[in-house]
Design a protein around this motif. Structure first.
Motif, PDB file in Angstrom:
ATOM      1  N   MET B 249      39.721  44.382  47.624  1.00 17.06           N
ATOM      2  CA  MET B 249      40.080  44.376  46.291  1.00 17.06           C
ATOM      3  C   MET B 249      40.674  43.063  45.675  1.00 17.06           C
ATOM      4  SD  MET B 249      43.033  47.162  45.126  1.00 17.06           S
ATOM      5  CE  MET B 249      44.015  46.570  44.015  1.00 17.06           C
ATOM      6  N   LYS B 250      40.422  42.628  44.579  1.00 19.60           N
ATOM      7  CA  LYS B 250      40.896  41.372  43.996  1.00 19.60           C
ATOM      8  C   LYS B 250      42.064  41.794  42.985  1.00 19.60           C
ATOM      9  CE  LYS B 250      38.708  38.303  46.474  1.00 19.60           C
ATOM     10  NZ  LYS B 250      38.287  39.167  47.470  1.00 19.60           N
ATOM     11  N   ARG B 251      43.084  41.267  42.993  1.00 26.20           N
ATOM     12  CA  ARG B 251      44.382  41.667  42.335  1.00 26.20           C
ATOM     13  C   ARG B 251      44.407  40.620  41.178  1.00 26.20           C
ATOM     14  NH1 ARG B 251      47.204  45.666  45.485  1.00 26.20           N
ATOM     15  NH2 ARG B 251      46.174  45.745  47.504  1.00 26.20           N
ATOM     16  N   ASP B 252      43.887  39.478  41.496  1.00 25.39           N
ATOM     17  CA  ASP B 252      44.300  38.413  40.501  1.00 25.39           C
ATOM     18  C   ASP B 252      43.231  37.755  39.538  1.00 25.39           C
ATOM     19  OD1 ASP B 252      42.618  37.551  42.582  1.00 25.39           O
ATOM     20  OD2 ASP B 252      43.903  36.040  43.292  1.00 25.39           O
ATOM     21  N   ARG B 253      42.051  38.717  39.617  1.00 25.43           N
ATOM     22  CA  ARG B 253      40.940  38.517  38.745  1.00 25.43           C
ATOM     23  C   ARG B 253      41.496  38.571  37.254  1.00 25.43           C
ATOM     24  NH1 ARG B 253      36.620  40.288  42.027  1.00 25.43           N
ATOM     25  NH2 ARG B 253      36.567  38.609  43.645  1.00 25.43           N
ATOM     26  N   LYS B 254      40.845  37.663  36.318  1.00 24.57           N
ATOM     27  CA  LYS B 254      41.307  37.931  34.761  1.00 24.57           C
ATOM     28  C   LYS B 254      40.894  39.025  34.379  1.00 24.57           C
ATOM     29  CE  LYS B 254      41.441  34.859  31.131  1.00 24.57           C
ATOM     30  NZ  LYS B 254      42.690  35.295  30.655  1.00 24.57           N
ATOM     31  N   THR B 255      41.628  39.577  33.236  1.00 25.22           N
ATOM     32  CA  THR B 255      41.220  40.632  32.369  1.00 25.22           C
ATOM     33  C   THR B 255      41.109  40.325  30.991  1.00 25.22           C
ATOM     34  OG1 THR B 255      43.442  41.473  32.262  1.00 25.22           O
ATOM     35  CG2 THR B 255      42.426  42.174  33.956  1.00 25.22           C
ATOM     36  N   LEU B 256      40.691  41.233  30.292  1.00 29.03           N
ATOM     37  CA  LEU B 256      40.630  40.779  28.762  1.00 29.03           C
ATOM     38  C   LEU B 256      41.428  41.909  27.945  1.00 29.03           C
ATOM     39  CD1 LEU B 256      36.742  39.727  28.003  1.00 29.03           C
ATOM     40  CD2 LEU B 256      38.882  38.286  28.114  1.00 29.03           C
ATOM     41  N   SER B 257      41.894  41.447  26.835  1.00 32.06           N
ATOM     42  CA  SER B 257      42.709  42.707  25.916  1.00 32.06           C
ATOM     43  C   SER B 257      41.669  43.151  25.282  1.00 32.06           C
ATOM     44  CB  SER B 257      43.840  41.874  25.137  1.00 32.06           C
ATOM     45  OG  SER B 257      43.918  42.666  23.990  1.00 32.06           O
ATOM     46  N   PRO B 258      41.650  44.620  25.038  1.00 30.68           N
ATOM     47  CA  PRO B 258      40.929  45.079  23.839  1.00 30.68           C
ATOM     48  C   PRO B 258      40.818  44.728  22.538  1.00 30.68           C
ATOM     49  CG  PRO B 258      42.491  46.857  24.353  1.00 30.68           C
ATOM     50  CD  PRO B 258      42.568  45.538  25.303  1.00 30.68           C
ATOM     51  N   LEU B 285      43.904  50.517  32.517  1.00 27.55           N
ATOM     52  CA  LEU B 285      42.574  50.188  32.312  1.00 27.55           C
ATOM     53  C   LEU B 285      41.981  50.827  31.059  1.00 27.55           C
ATOM     54  CD1 LEU B 285      39.799  49.063  33.671  1.00 27.55           C
ATOM     55  CD2 LEU B 285      39.702  51.403  34.715  1.00 27.55           C
ATOM     56  N   VAL B 286      41.356  50.232  30.287  1.00 30.98           N
ATOM     57  CA  VAL B 286      41.044  50.990  29.063  1.00 30.98           C
ATOM     58  C   VAL B 286      39.285  50.887  28.979  1.00 30.98           C
ATOM     59  CG1 VAL B 286      42.710  50.827  27.432  1.00 30.98           C
ATOM     60  CG2 VAL B 286      41.393  49.060  27.397  1.00 30.98           C
ATOM     61  N   GLY B 287      38.758  49.872  29.706  1.00 29.22           N
ATOM     62  CA  GLY B 287      37.294  49.761  29.692  1.00 29.22           C
ATOM     63  C   GLY B 287      36.675  48.590  30.326  1.00 29.22           C
ATOM     64  N   VAL B 288      35.606  48.297  30.545  1.00 25.74           N
ATOM     65  CA  VAL B 288      34.702  47.191  31.012  1.00 25.74           C
ATOM     66  C   VAL B 288      33.987  46.668  29.950  1.00 25.74           C
ATOM     67  CG1 VAL B 288      33.270  46.656  32.699  1.00 25.74           C
ATOM     68  CG2 VAL B 288      34.964  48.037  33.372  1.00 25.74           C
ATOM     69  N   VAL B 289      33.729  45.545  29.841  1.00 32.05           N
ATOM     70  CA  VAL B 289      32.813  44.823  29.005  1.00 32.05           C
ATOM     71  C   VAL B 289      32.062  43.891  29.912  1.00 32.05           C
ATOM     72  CG1 VAL B 289      34.569  42.894  28.454  1.00 32.05           C
ATOM     73  CG2 VAL B 289      32.675  43.393  26.926  1.00 32.05           C
TER      74      VAL B 289
END
Lengths: 423, 301
Positions: B249-258, B285-289
């Motif tokens: 798995m990749k731990r440093d990928r960018k995420t987005l805020s809801p 984790l609240v979702g995937v876009v």
């Protein structure tokens, strides 16, 4: 002088230990000298050897276009196939291929191209990769010692002195050929208990279609001609009075101009190692402070008072000392500091002919000494890094056991060569 | 956008007299027209007629005691709001209206108008606040109060509104085999990695899985044209029980805020050439876009 020496020492400690990025340390040291008024900005900039800088950039351009042709991978895979899958023969052939390519491409580039291929081959043959990687690193530093353009120390020496491309070939290639031959024999001795390879795995290696690697024969042909012309240009440099940087830049810019336009930007951004270029710039500035403040003079006087200014003991001292230093620290900052010292030294020696063995000793000592330990030369560090990323740990001991042996053999041969040829 | 920024103190009026509806409208229209240099009859009269016509067609009042007459005007290219607070409520078919807000808007801008109406309706539900507004001395005070309250026109859509909430996820100690079946079953190219408490740890995508069969040294080569087959890649399945998700798995990928806006998500997707983002809030984790979600729900809707 003390302030200059303090900045020099701290910067060199940072470069050698790599507590911070090498380039950052060198540039910070360089500009700190200007900030503290030890050097004026003009003096600092004048100290930069632009011939070295542009020569390196030109070579990086040439190599990046040449890599694209696939010729280097072709040579490596063809050699492995010529060895018919026998590990010992592959190791010896790869040693020679690495040494040969390093003499023209530089050791680091050669290692970056060849080590991944050898890891693939050893993986397919299901044999250990580590002995191959270590012997190739050793070969790359030896090959680099053979020509003016092979290794950064030689580029620096070539640019600072009156010695030409051909002088390097006449004086350094013969001992390196002898050293390489001796090293191949050493490999034969050390690894003679041949490792068995299954027929099935060997068949996989033999099925490689290396001819597919040469995609564009036209570019390959043109690049071949340009490189040949570049070598002729370097050889005739003393009669043409062009400067080595102009020769390599002309070749590099021409190859870039005829290659794909989209690639130009990519080459300029990715394939030119700007970190190395700026590292050199910083080093030149730092070393200048020692020259300007008279520290180098004092040091040269000391050396003369010990050796009596006699070239024979001076050569031997330089050869073994630079061998020792290059084994434990990066040889580029070492040579950069040694060059002004030898220049000063030459003013104490009446017959300039007698300086020849001293300079060749510096070249052989620094290039070959780099083999001594894991951290002696850039090629070593790069190779260990590639191995590590593929889950192969090469320990300091594992490397040094082989490195020291090959280094001692090469320095002994070099000492004999210097003594027999020049005295 | 703040509702307060649409208002002008000169077009807010407090009316102590008892006036017929038309009079109330006329005063507001006059003030609007004056302010915007349409001070002649060509502005006032047709506007009033248009409003009265509109009123005959459908009711403009709401049970909370607010009337919001509005018309769309060709070529206005603006949204103008005028309002009157009535001391004596008007009777609109049994509904007592004490607050009249008149909106003039351009033919093309339906969205802003609807959003303003929604904001006003919400305001009018707060009886206490409406009473407070009535008691203010002048228009400036009304604008000031609305500014303080931070009443916005149209809540802008955020990632939360279009993301896939409760997405398929995997734990770090699941095996590669389990991951493969999830990818297969749900036809996904990216799966977020979270622990049992749903804390976000990273993500794993289809390329991370394929990378298992392609060692780093292969990636360093300029060209693979000589290699027709490669055993580690073809026998990737042999690793299925040995490898854990946490190893690839990749731990440093960018995420987005809801709460991120749609435009920010699109910006990140284009900038990083990445079509999927995990949506993470306070470490959970609240979702995937996905780019496709944005395309379907925003562009096509």
């Amino acid at each position: 002088m003390l302030a200059a020496l303090a900045i020099f020492t701290v910067t060199y400690i940072l470069i050698i230990t790599e507590w911070i990025n090498k380039m950052l340390a060198a540039l910070m040291g360089g500009f700190l000298l200007v900030l503290t008024g030890i050097l004026t900005q003009q003096t600092a900039f004048n100290a930069i050897d632009w011939n070295v800088i542009f020569f390196l950039i030109g070579m990086m351009l040439v190599i990046s276009v040449l890599r694209e042709t696939g010729i280097f991978m072709y040579i490596a895979i063809k050699s492995a196939k010529l060895a018919k899958g026998s590990p010992l023969r592959i190791m010896m052939l790869m040693f020679l291929v690495t040494a040969f390519l390093s003499a023209f491409l530089g050791s680091v580039t050669t290692i970056m191209i060849l080590v991944p291929i050898v890891m693939l081959i050893t993986g397919e043959l299901k044999i250990k990769a580590v002995p191959f990687i270590i012997t190739m690193v050793i070969a790359s530093n030896m090959g680099g010692a053979a020509t003016m353009i092979g290794d950064p120390p030689n580029i620096l020496i070539g640019s600072a002195t009156h010695y030409t491309f051909l002088d390097f070939i006449f004086n350094l290639t013969p001992p390196v050929v002898i050293i390489a031959a001796a090293s191949v024999l050493l490999i034969l001795l050390l690894f003679r208990r041949n490792i068995r390879v299954s027929v099935q795995n060997r068949a996989k290696l033999m099925s490689y279609k290396e001819q597919n690697l040469i995609r564009n024969k036209r570019i390959l042909l043109i690049s071949g001609i340009v490189v040949a012309l570049m070598l002729v240009g370097l050889a005739l440099e003393s009669t043409l009075h062009l400067g080595t940087a102009t020769v390599s830049m002309s070749a590099g810019l021409f190859l870039l101009a005829i290659s794909d336009r989209k690639r130009v930007e990519q080459v300029l951004v990715n394939d030119i190692d700007w970190v190395t270029i700026f590292f050199f710039i910083g080093l030149f500035m730092i070393v200048e402070s020692l020259v300007k403040t008279g520290f180098i003079d004092t040091l040269a006087e000391q050396v003369v008072s010990i050796t009596g200014g006699s070239p024979r003991p001076t050569s031997m001292a330089i050869l073994w000392l630079s061998g020792l230093f290059s084994a434990i620290i990066d040889n580029i900052p070492f040579v950069t500091a040694m060059i002004p010292m030898l220049e000063k030294l030459s003013t104490y020696i009446p017959d300039q002919k007698m300086m020849d063995p001293v300079w060749w000793s510096l070249a052989l000592g620094t290039c070959l000494g780099g083999n001594g330990t894991l951290i002696g030369a850039s090629a070593n560090i790069v190779a260990i890094g590639i191995a590590k990323r593929n889950g192969l740990k090469i320990s300091f001991r594992e490397y040094t056991r082989l490195g020291i042996l090959f280094t001692l053999v090469s320095l002994a041969i070099s000492a004999l060569y210097i003594l027999l040829r020049y005295f | 956008m703040l509702l307060a920024n649409f208002l002008d103190a000169r077009t807010i009026h407090f009316e102590p007299r008892i006036l017929p509806r038309e009079e109330v409208y006329l005063h507001i229209i006059k003030r609007l027209c004056q302010k915007h240099h349409y001070g002649d009859q060509s502005c006032i009269q047709p506007t009033l007629e248009a409003i009265l016509k509109r009123e005959r067609e459908s009711s403009l009042t709401y049970p909370t005691g607010i009337a919001i007459p509005h018309i769309r005007m060709e070529g206005l290219a603006d949204t103008l709001i005028g309002m009157t607070f009535l001391q004596n409520p008007l009777d609109y078919d049994g509904i007592e209206v004490s607050w009249v807000v008149l909106i003039l808007t351009d033919k093309s801008s339906s969205k802003i108008y609807l959003n303003i109406v929604a904001a006003l309706l919400k305001l009018s539900q707060d009886k206490e606040l409406v009473a407070q507004l009535h008691s203010l001395p002048d228009g400036q005070a009304v604008i000031h109060r609305l500014q303080q309250l931070g009443i916005v026109v149209g809540s802008d859509i955020s990632i939360r509104d279009i993301m896939i909430s409760d997405p398929v996820k995997i734990t770090p100690n699941a095996t590669l085999g389990e991951l493969d079946s999830l990818i297969n079953e749900h036809k996904l190219s990216m799966i977020p990695v979270a622990n049992a408490n749903n804390r976000y740890l990273g993500e794993v995508n289809i390329l991370d899985v394929l990378k298992v069969g392609v060692p780093d040294y292969l990636m360093m080569m300029d060209n693979l044209a000589f290699l027709r087959s490669f055993e580690p890649l073809e026998s990737l399945f042999e690793q299925e029980d040995k490898l854990k998700v946490e190893q690839i798995m990749k731990r440093d990928r960018k995420t987005l805020s809801p709460d991120a806006s749609i435009v920010e998500a699109v910006y990140q997707m284009i900038q990083n050439r990445q079509r999927y983002y995990c949506v993470v809030e306070k470490g959970f984790l609240v979702g995937v876009v996905t780019a496709m979600d944005i395309f379907r729900k925003v562009i096509k809707a």
